[in-house]
Design an enzyme around this catalytic site. Structure first.
Site, PDB file in Angstrom:
ATOM      1  N   GLY A  31      -1.921  20.276   1.035  1.00  0.00           N
ATOM      2  CA  GLY A  31      -3.351  20.043   1.253  1.00  0.00           C
ATOM      3  C   GLY A  31      -4.123  21.338   1.434  1.00  0.00           C
ATOM      4  CG  HIS A  34      -6.424  27.081  -2.735  1.00  0.00           C
ATOM      5  ND1 HIS A  34      -5.656  27.433  -3.815  1.00  0.00           N
ATOM      6  CD2 HIS A  34      -5.590  27.164  -1.650  1.00  0.00           C
ATOM      7  CE1 HIS A  34      -4.440  27.752  -3.421  1.00  0.00           C
ATOM      8  NE2 HIS A  34      -4.355  27.574  -2.107  1.00  0.00           N
ATOM      9  CD  GLU A  35     -10.929  26.365  -8.699  1.00  0.00           C
ATOM     10  OE1 GLU A  35     -10.408  26.340  -9.831  1.00  0.00           O
ATOM     11  OE2 GLU A  35     -11.714  25.484  -8.301  1.00  0.00           O
ATOM     12  N   GLY A  36      -5.925  27.366  -6.740  1.00  0.00           N
ATOM     13  CA  GLY A  36      -4.502  27.495  -7.078  1.00  0.00           C
ATOM     14  C   GLY A  36      -3.894  26.116  -7.324  1.00  0.00           C
ATOM     15  CG  HIS A  37      -3.470  23.459  -4.082  1.00  0.00           C
ATOM     16  ND1 HIS A  37      -4.226  24.097  -3.129  1.00  0.00           N
ATOM     17  CD2 HIS A  37      -2.215  23.409  -3.597  1.00  0.00           C
ATOM     18  CE1 HIS A  37      -3.454  24.422  -2.101  1.00  0.00           C
ATOM     19  NE2 HIS A  37      -2.223  24.020  -2.359  1.00  0.00           N
ATOM     20  CD  GLN A  61       7.175  23.611   3.993  1.00  0.00           C
ATOM     21  OE1 GLN A  61       7.598  22.598   3.445  1.00  0.00           O
ATOM     22  NE2 GLN A  61       6.469  24.524   3.336  1.00  0.00           N
ATOM     23  N   GLY A 150       3.581  26.646  -8.171  1.00  0.00           N
ATOM     24  CA  GLY A 150       2.932  27.921  -8.445  1.00  0.00           C
ATOM     25  C   GLY A 150       3.890  29.088  -8.266  1.00  0.00           C
ATOM     26  CE  LYS A 152      -0.267  33.230  -2.245  1.00  0.00           C
ATOM     27  NZ  LYS A 152       0.362  32.574  -1.183  1.00  0.00           N
ATOM     28  NE  ARG A 190       0.600  30.307   5.573  1.00  0.00           N
ATOM     29  CZ  ARG A 190       1.259  29.948   6.655  1.00  0.00           C
ATOM     30  NH1 ARG A 190       0.836  30.323   7.828  1.00  0.00           N
ATOM     31  NH2 ARG A 190       2.344  29.207   6.577  1.00  0.00           N
TER      32      ARG A 190
HETATM   33  P1  AMP Z   1       0.983  24.656  -0.721  1.00  0.00           P
HETATM   34  O1  AMP Z   1      -0.028  23.590  -0.574  1.00  0.00           O
HETATM   35  O2  AMP Z   1       0.567  25.987  -0.176  1.00  0.00           O
HETATM   36  O3  AMP Z   1       2.359  24.227  -0.272  1.00  0.00           O
HETATM   37  O4  AMP Z   1       1.124  24.918  -2.272  1.00  0.00           O
HETATM   38  C1  AMP Z   1       1.370  23.862  -3.155  1.00  0.00           C
HETATM   39  C2  AMP Z   1       1.631  24.416  -4.516  1.00  0.00           C
HETATM   40  O5  AMP Z   1       0.509  25.177  -4.958  1.00  0.00           O
HETATM   41  C3  AMP Z   1       2.836  25.380  -4.540  1.00  0.00           C
HETATM   42  O6  AMP Z   1       3.587  25.144  -5.720  1.00  0.00           O
HETATM   43  C4  AMP Z   1       2.193  26.722  -4.552  1.00  0.00           C
HETATM   44  O7  AMP Z   1       2.989  27.725  -5.148  1.00  0.00           O
HETATM   45  C5  AMP Z   1       0.946  26.448  -5.378  1.00  0.00           C
HETATM   46  N1  AMP Z   1      -0.057  27.483  -5.113  1.00  0.00           N
HETATM   47  C6  AMP Z   1      -0.562  27.842  -3.920  1.00  0.00           C
HETATM   48  N2  AMP Z   1      -1.418  28.866  -4.059  1.00  0.00           N
HETATM   49  C7  AMP Z   1      -1.453  29.170  -5.386  1.00  0.00           C
HETATM   50  C8  AMP Z   1      -2.142  30.141  -6.175  1.00  0.00           C
HETATM   51  N3  AMP Z   1      -2.969  31.018  -5.636  1.00  0.00           N
HETATM   52  N4  AMP Z   1      -1.905  30.144  -7.509  1.00  0.00           N
HETATM   53  C9  AMP Z   1      -1.051  29.271  -8.088  1.00  0.00           C
HETATM   54  N5  AMP Z   1      -0.382  28.317  -7.394  1.00  0.00           N
HETATM   55  C10 AMP Z   1      -0.574  28.266  -6.070  1.00  0.00           C
END
Ligand code: AMP
Length: 283
Positions: A31, A34-37, A61, A150, A152, A190
């Site tokens: 959750g 952002h644009e990465g998601h 985790q 990602g 990332k 974060r």
């Molecule tokens: P999270 O919600 O932080 O657990 O991330 C969920 C998914 O989004 C994971 O596969 C991350 O690697 C991916 N993700 C988070 N930030 C980015 C980003 N800046 N660019 C690409 N993928 C991302």
């Protein structure tokens, strides 16, 4: 957009889609989207027939309860964003459904050994076991799918590829490049915890990665550059390494070819990480 929290409803939705011949795409997240998601949702939209996204802040985790408590949560915005990105089914499972024994650990769990004990796993015992265990559960409930992650979280991607191979999940892992803001900072849920000054310091990560991507040098010289740029920016460095992208084994000085630079550290007490390609030359 269908919204589910019940595991059985989620399992039947995915299997019903497959029975109609549709290819299921799964995007696991915690959750605070952002644009990465969004880039993962787009990739899933383009290369799968039906897009399932999960939002679950997985307590197993997090080693530190204050880190878990301060993790940003924006459910209303997440719903809007998922809808706008064409997610077909948004799944927010409850803690009770995912980890019925929590805070006690479940007796059945995934353990990783060495791969989970280095870098993001060092000093955070159980972090990747927690990641792998929750992702394994998402895969079991969803069934055969493409799953989008990602770059990332590079070590996490490596762990998940290993998990799929070692336990034989019917899952094709699809990796997406890192999305950055205009300044170069890798997007992360974060980042909202940083002050404008912290944001400026955090730009040390992408600056360090750009430096080592530009000029091929020896592994030790690249490590030194990474650490020097990060420390110069005021980052409290957790690690600055150059590794084999498949095994995450640190590169020896004198090795040549393309490797991966992994960097992590604290800015204003917030743990940030980044990575990128690095070229090595033998001495
Ligand atoms: P999270 O919600 O932080 O657990 O991330 C969920 C998914 O989004 C994971 O596969 C991350 O690697 C991916 N993700 C988070 N930030 C980015 C980003 N800046 N660019 C690409 N993928 C991302």
């Amino acid at each position: 957009m269908l919204e589910l929290s019940d595991i059985e409803a989620w399992r039947s939705f995915a299997s019903e889609q497959r029975s109609k011949g549709r290819r299921v795409g799964l995007v696991p997240t915690m959750g605070a989207l952002h644009e990465g998601h969004v880039s993962l949702f787009r990739a899933a939209r383009e290369t799968s027939d039906v897009v399932l996204a999960t939002i679950f802040v997985n307590p197993r985790q997090f080693q530190d309860s204050s880190d878990l408590d301060s993790y940003p949560r924006t459910p209303d915005r997440d719903r809007e964003l998922a809808l706008a990105c064409g997610v077909d089914c948004l799944i927010s499972p409850t803690l009770e459904a995912m980890w019925p024994d929590f805070p006690a650990p479940t007796p059945t769990t995934v353990t990783l050994g060495q791969l989970g004990e280095v870098f993001e796993g060092a000093g955070r015992p159980g972090h990747f076991d927690g990641v792998a265990s929750v992702v394994a559960k998402l895969f079991v409930i969803t069934g055969a799918c493409r799953a989008y992650f990602g770059e990332k979280d590079f070590q996490q991607l490596t762990v998940i590829r290993r998990l799929v191979r070692d336990l034989g999940f019917d899952v094709e892992v699809v990796a997406q490049p890192i999305v950055r803001d205009d300044d170069g900072l890798a997007l992360s849920s974060r980042n909202v915890l940083l002050s404008p000054d912290g944001h400026r310091q955090a730009l040390g990560f992408s600056r360090a990665l750009r430096r080592v991507a530009k000029e091929p040098r020896s592994a030790d010289a690249q490590r030194e550059t990474l650490r020097g740029v990060l420390e110069g920016a005021g980052v409290e460095v957790a690690y600055a390494e150059v590794v084999d992208p498949l095994t995450l084994v640190p590169s020896r000085d004198g090795e040549a070819g393309e490797r991966r630079a992994l960097v992590a550290g604290f800015v204003e007490g917030v743990r940030l990480l980044d990575n990128g390609p690095v070229q090595l030359v033998g001495r």
